[in-house]
Design a protein around this motif. Structure first.
Motif, PDB file in Angstrom:
ATOM      1  N   GLN A   1      -0.344   8.880  -6.715  1.00  0.00           N
ATOM      2  CA  GLN A   1      -1.216   7.992  -6.019  1.00  0.00           C
ATOM      3  C   GLN A   1      -0.646   6.800  -5.345  1.00  0.00           C
ATOM      4  O   GLN A   1       0.113   6.388  -5.490  1.00  0.00           O
ATOM      5  CB  GLN A   1      -2.242   7.797  -6.767  1.00  0.00           C
ATOM      6  CG  GLN A   1      -3.186   7.300  -6.602  1.00  0.00           C
ATOM      7  CD  GLN A   1      -4.313   6.775  -6.681  1.00  0.00           C
ATOM      8  OE1 GLN A   1      -4.328   6.855  -8.241  1.00  0.00           O
ATOM      9  NE2 GLN A   1      -5.780   6.217  -6.738  1.00  0.00           N
ATOM     10  N   ALA A   2      -0.147   7.249  -3.834  1.00  0.00           N
ATOM     11  CA  ALA A   2       0.106   5.868  -2.984  1.00  0.00           C
ATOM     12  C   ALA A   2      -0.929   5.381  -3.076  1.00  0.00           C
ATOM     13  O   ALA A   2      -2.600   5.286  -2.837  1.00  0.00           O
ATOM     14  CB  ALA A   2       0.036   7.490  -1.425  1.00  0.00           C
ATOM     15  N   PHE A   3      -0.395   4.201  -2.841  1.00  0.00           N
ATOM     16  CA  PHE A   3      -1.039   2.496  -2.597  1.00  0.00           C
ATOM     17  C   PHE A   3      -0.211   2.141  -1.733  1.00  0.00           C
ATOM     18  O   PHE A   3       0.431   2.601  -1.144  1.00  0.00           O
ATOM     19  CB  PHE A   3      -0.284   1.726  -4.190  1.00  0.00           C
ATOM     20  CG  PHE A   3      -1.502   1.715  -5.452  1.00  0.00           C
ATOM     21  CD1 PHE A   3      -2.885   3.545  -5.327  1.00  0.00           C
ATOM     22  CD2 PHE A   3      -1.760   1.329  -6.512  1.00  0.00           C
ATOM     23  CE1 PHE A   3      -2.708   3.503  -7.054  1.00  0.00           C
ATOM     24  CE2 PHE A   3      -2.030   1.535  -7.860  1.00  0.00           C
ATOM     25  CZ  PHE A   3      -3.222   2.646  -7.745  1.00  0.00           C
ATOM     26  N   THR A   4      -0.281   0.780  -1.613  1.00  0.00           N
ATOM     27  CA  THR A   4      -0.180  -0.019   0.048  1.00  0.00           C
ATOM     28  C   THR A   4       0.302  -1.668  -1.662  1.00  0.00           C
ATOM     29  O   THR A   4      -0.459  -1.764  -2.815  1.00  0.00           O
ATOM     30  CB  THR A   4      -0.680  -0.632   0.456  1.00  0.00           C
ATOM     31  OG1 THR A   4      -2.221  -1.213  -0.035  1.00  0.00           O
ATOM     32  CG2 THR A   4      -1.126   1.045   1.267  1.00  0.00           C
ATOM     33  N   PRO A   5       1.056  -2.436  -0.767  1.00  0.00           N
ATOM     34  CA  PRO A   5       1.875  -1.942   0.202  1.00  0.00           C
ATOM     35  C   PRO A   5       3.161  -1.338   0.187  1.00  0.00           C
ATOM     36  O   PRO A   5       3.811  -0.787  -0.082  1.00  0.00           O
ATOM     37  CB  PRO A   5       3.085  -3.441   0.296  1.00  0.00           C
ATOM     38  CG  PRO A   5       2.820  -4.543  -0.671  1.00  0.00           C
ATOM     39  CD  PRO A   5       1.941  -3.409  -1.916  1.00  0.00           C
ATOM     40  N   GLN A   6       3.385  -0.220   2.223  1.00  0.00           N
ATOM     41  CA  GLN A   6       4.283   0.206   2.402  1.00  0.00           C
ATOM     42  C   GLN A   6       5.075  -0.125   3.354  1.00  0.00           C
ATOM     43  O   GLN A   6       4.328  -1.217   3.708  1.00  0.00           O
ATOM     44  CB  GLN A   6       3.143   1.919   3.246  1.00  0.00           C
ATOM     45  CG  GLN A   6       2.104   2.057   2.135  1.00  0.00           C
ATOM     46  CD  GLN A   6       1.908   3.976   2.115  1.00  0.00           C
ATOM     47  OE1 GLN A   6       2.534   4.255   3.036  1.00  0.00           O
ATOM     48  NE2 GLN A   6       0.786   4.784   1.360  1.00  0.00           N
TER      49      GLN A   6
ATOM     50  N   LEU B   1       5.955  -4.639   6.045  1.00  0.00           N
ATOM     51  CA  LEU B   1       4.943  -4.349   4.710  1.00  0.00           C
ATOM     52  C   LEU B   1       3.479  -4.408   5.275  1.00  0.00           C
ATOM     53  O   LEU B   1       2.764  -5.560   5.829  1.00  0.00           O
ATOM     54  CB  LEU B   1       4.673  -5.645   3.950  1.00  0.00           C
ATOM     55  CG  LEU B   1       5.934  -4.896   3.175  1.00  0.00           C
ATOM     56  CD1 LEU B   1       7.543  -5.319   3.866  1.00  0.00           C
ATOM     57  CD2 LEU B   1       5.682  -6.111   1.546  1.00  0.00           C
ATOM     58  N   VAL B   2       2.840  -2.917   5.083  1.00  0.00           N
ATOM     59  CA  VAL B   2       1.497  -2.731   5.685  1.00  0.00           C
ATOM     60  C   VAL B   2       0.740  -2.728   4.856  1.00  0.00           C
ATOM     61  O   VAL B   2       0.912  -1.411   3.413  1.00  0.00           O
ATOM     62  CB  VAL B   2       1.600  -1.549   6.467  1.00  0.00           C
ATOM     63  CG1 VAL B   2      -0.381  -1.143   6.661  1.00  0.00           C
ATOM     64  CG2 VAL B   2       2.752  -1.473   7.170  1.00  0.00           C
ATOM     65  N   HIS B   3      -0.494  -2.930   4.467  1.00  0.00           N
ATOM     66  CA  HIS B   3      -0.978  -3.314   2.761  1.00  0.00           C
ATOM     67  C   HIS B   3      -2.755  -3.109   3.323  1.00  0.00           C
ATOM     68  O   HIS B   3      -3.072  -3.373   4.577  1.00  0.00           O
ATOM     69  CB  HIS B   3      -1.380  -4.616   2.305  1.00  0.00           C
ATOM     70  CG  HIS B   3      -1.691  -4.941   0.999  1.00  0.00           C
ATOM     71  ND1 HIS B   3      -1.153  -3.690   0.280  1.00  0.00           N
ATOM     72  CD2 HIS B   3      -2.938  -5.887   0.750  1.00  0.00           C
ATOM     73  CE1 HIS B   3      -1.296  -4.642  -1.110  1.00  0.00           C
ATOM     74  NE2 HIS B   3      -2.736  -5.194  -0.621  1.00  0.00           N
ATOM     75  N   ASP B   4      -3.452  -2.375   2.684  1.00  0.00           N
ATOM     76  CA  ASP B   4      -4.954  -2.102   2.622  1.00  0.00           C
ATOM     77  C   ASP B   4      -5.485  -3.925   2.476  1.00  0.00           C
ATOM     78  O   ASP B   4      -5.461  -4.472   1.685  1.00  0.00           O
ATOM     79  CB  ASP B   4      -5.282  -1.426   1.958  1.00  0.00           C
ATOM     80  CG  ASP B   4      -5.117  -0.407   1.998  1.00  0.00           C
ATOM     81  OD1 ASP B   4      -4.453   0.634   2.695  1.00  0.00           O
ATOM     82  OD2 ASP B   4      -4.401   0.628   0.891  1.00  0.00           O
ATOM     83  N   ALA B   5      -6.548  -3.899   3.709  1.00  0.00           N
ATOM     84  CA  ALA B   5      -7.578  -5.301   3.419  1.00  0.00           C
ATOM     85  C   ALA B   5      -8.488  -5.237   2.415  1.00  0.00           C
ATOM     86  O   ALA B   5      -8.330  -6.515   2.131  1.00  0.00           O
ATOM     87  CB  ALA B   5      -8.573  -5.201   4.776  1.00  0.00           C
ATOM     88  N   ALA B   6      -8.698  -4.199   1.712  1.00  0.00           N
ATOM     89  CA  ALA B   6      -9.491  -4.620  -0.042  1.00  0.00           C
ATOM     90  C   ALA B   6      -8.928  -4.133  -0.761  1.00  0.00           C
ATOM     91  O   ALA B   6      -9.100  -3.207  -1.787  1.00  0.00           O
ATOM     92  CB  ALA B   6     -10.637  -3.300   0.445  1.00  0.00           C
TER      93      ALA B   6
ATOM     94  N   GLY C   1       9.728   2.754   2.008  1.00  0.00           N
ATOM     95  CA  GLY C   1       8.797   3.403   0.518  1.00  0.00           C
ATOM     96  C   GLY C   1       7.891   2.956   0.654  1.00  0.00           C
ATOM     97  O   GLY C   1       7.322   2.202   1.339  1.00  0.00           O
ATOM     98  N   LEU C   2       6.463   3.515  -0.364  1.00  0.00           N
ATOM     99  CA  LEU C   2       5.300   2.662  -0.950  1.00  0.00           C
ATOM    100  C   LEU C   2       5.335   2.486  -2.673  1.00  0.00           C
ATOM    101  O   LEU C   2       5.955   3.035  -3.037  1.00  0.00           O
ATOM    102  CB  LEU C   2       4.434   3.801  -0.667  1.00  0.00           C
ATOM    103  CG  LEU C   2       4.715   4.750  -0.954  1.00  0.00           C
ATOM    104  CD1 LEU C   2       3.536   5.639  -0.434  1.00  0.00           C
ATOM    105  CD2 LEU C   2       5.378   5.945  -0.076  1.00  0.00           C
ATOM    106  N   LEU C   3       4.721   1.764  -2.845  1.00  0.00           N
ATOM    107  CA  LEU C   3       4.213   1.515  -4.523  1.00  0.00           C
ATOM    108  C   LEU C   3       3.386   2.496  -4.540  1.00  0.00           C
ATOM    109  O   LEU C   3       2.702   3.074  -3.450  1.00  0.00           O
ATOM    110  CB  LEU C   3       3.401   0.083  -4.637  1.00  0.00           C
ATOM    111  CG  LEU C   3       3.859  -1.878  -4.764  1.00  0.00           C
ATOM    112  CD1 LEU C   3       3.061  -2.080  -4.474  1.00  0.00           C
ATOM    113  CD2 LEU C   3       5.441  -1.516  -5.735  1.00  0.00           C
ATOM    114  N   ALA C   4       3.376   3.434  -5.482  1.00  0.00           N
ATOM    115  CA  ALA C   4       2.117   4.515  -5.617  1.00  0.00           C
ATOM    116  C   ALA C   4       2.969   4.552  -7.203  1.00  0.00           C
ATOM    117  O   ALA C   4       2.813   3.392  -8.036  1.00  0.00           O
ATOM    118  CB  ALA C   4       3.268   5.573  -5.483  1.00  0.00           C
ATOM    119  N   VAL C   5       1.795   4.967  -8.148  1.00  0.00           N
ATOM    120  CA  VAL C   5       1.148   5.588  -9.522  1.00  0.00           C
ATOM    121  C   VAL C   5       1.316   7.103  -9.308  1.00  0.00           C
ATOM    122  O   VAL C   5       0.982   7.663  -9.015  1.00  0.00           O
ATOM    123  CB  VAL C   5       0.318   5.206  -9.779  1.00  0.00           C
ATOM    124  CG1 VAL C   5      -0.378   4.540 -11.328  1.00  0.00           C
ATOM    125  CG2 VAL C   5       0.274   2.998  -9.843  1.00  0.00           C
ATOM    126  N   PRO C   6       2.329   7.615 -11.100  1.00  0.00           N
ATOM    127  CA  PRO C   6       1.935   8.879 -11.289  1.00  0.00           C
ATOM    128  C   PRO C   6       0.759   9.214 -11.475  1.00  0.00           C
ATOM    129  O   PRO C   6       0.055   8.260 -12.434  1.00  0.00           O
ATOM    130  CB  PRO C   6       2.998   8.997 -12.094  1.00  0.00           C
ATOM    131  CG  PRO C   6       3.965   7.927 -11.847  1.00  0.00           C
ATOM    132  CD  PRO C   6       3.211   6.651 -11.881  1.00  0.00           C
TER     133      PRO C   6
END
Length: 238
Positions: free
Chosen positions: A169-174, A111-116, A139-144
């Motif tokens: 809208q693409a979020f993380t973790p991916q 899982l790759v996740h943004d530090a902020a 895949g990845l977490l995302a929001v319509p």
């Protein structure tokens, strides 16, 4: 969701944290800004460190980062560090190599996740892990998309309205397999392809990552108002 009810896969984590974050107009990289008495990065790490299925975590840091050694978590044995790169893809590749040194296998989940992005909920994390447990790609977490979307021309005027029904809208973790992610990132860098997130590397490699709907408040702190919003939301809660 309790640890006892969790039935998803074991996983590794890479946190690329070598960025500067110039849009924050701060005196330090945004991952080291304060939120509820601790840095954003510390809160982000907390999203994963106590998860029972975590096998290891790597933080990718800029050369001569003066802030990391000051954090209490810098001596946490569950955390390893790796050299960050000029681009996000360089940092993630460095993190994947460090994970391989620690025993990560090609078919292990990473899982790759943004530090902020410190407001990831445990529910969303477990939901992502369980939804993708047997997925052939990841895949990845995302929001319509919620708002009406406009495509702009070079003159700054609206060229067309985009159908928001097909926009996320693409979020993380991916979340992808270690080997597949490593190959996709490495090949894209060799081909000089612009990679904005891990999913785009898999897309370029011919794969179709799955979108897993998550919470909209899993926001990435990019501008000062994002941090102000989190401070207000967290006031009195932590």
């Amino acid at each position: 969701m309790s640890d006892a009810s969790y039935q998803g896969p074991a996983f590794w984590v890479v946190i690329p944290a070598a960025g500067i974050g110039t849009r924050m107009r701060a005196d330090r990289p945004k991952q080291y800004l304060e939120l509820a008495g601790r840095t954003l990065l510390e809160h982000t790490l907390d999203c994963f460190l106590d998860h029972p299925a975590l096998k290891g975590l790597v933080v990718c840091l800029a050369a001569d980062d003066p802030y990391w050694p000051r954090l209490r978590c810098a001596t946490d044995p569950r955390i390893q560090v790796a050299d960050g790169g000029e681009q996000r893809a360089d940092s993630v590749l460095s993190g994947l190599l460090r994970l391989a040194e620690r025993g990560a296998r090609e078919d292990d989940w990473v899982l790759v996740h943004d530090a902020a992005r410190p407001n990831l909920s445990r529910f969303d994390l477990d939901h992502l892990l369980m939804e993708l447990a047997d997925d052939p790609v990841g895949g990845l977490l995302a929001v319509p998309a919620r708002d009406t979307l406009k495509r702009a021309g070079a003159d700054g005027r609206v060229r067309e309205t985009v159908d928001r029904a097909v926009i996320w809208q693409a979020f993380t973790p991916q979340m992808f397999r270690h080997g597949a992610l490593h190959r996709a990132l490495a090949d894209a860098l060799v081909a000089d392809v612009a990679i904005t997130d891990e999913a785009s590397a898999l897309e370029w490699a011919g794969q179709s990552p799955r979108l897993v709907e998550g919470r909209a408040d899993n926001l990435k702190v990019t501008r000062p108002e994002d941090l102000d919003w989190l401070r207000q939301r967290w006031a009195g809660k932590r």
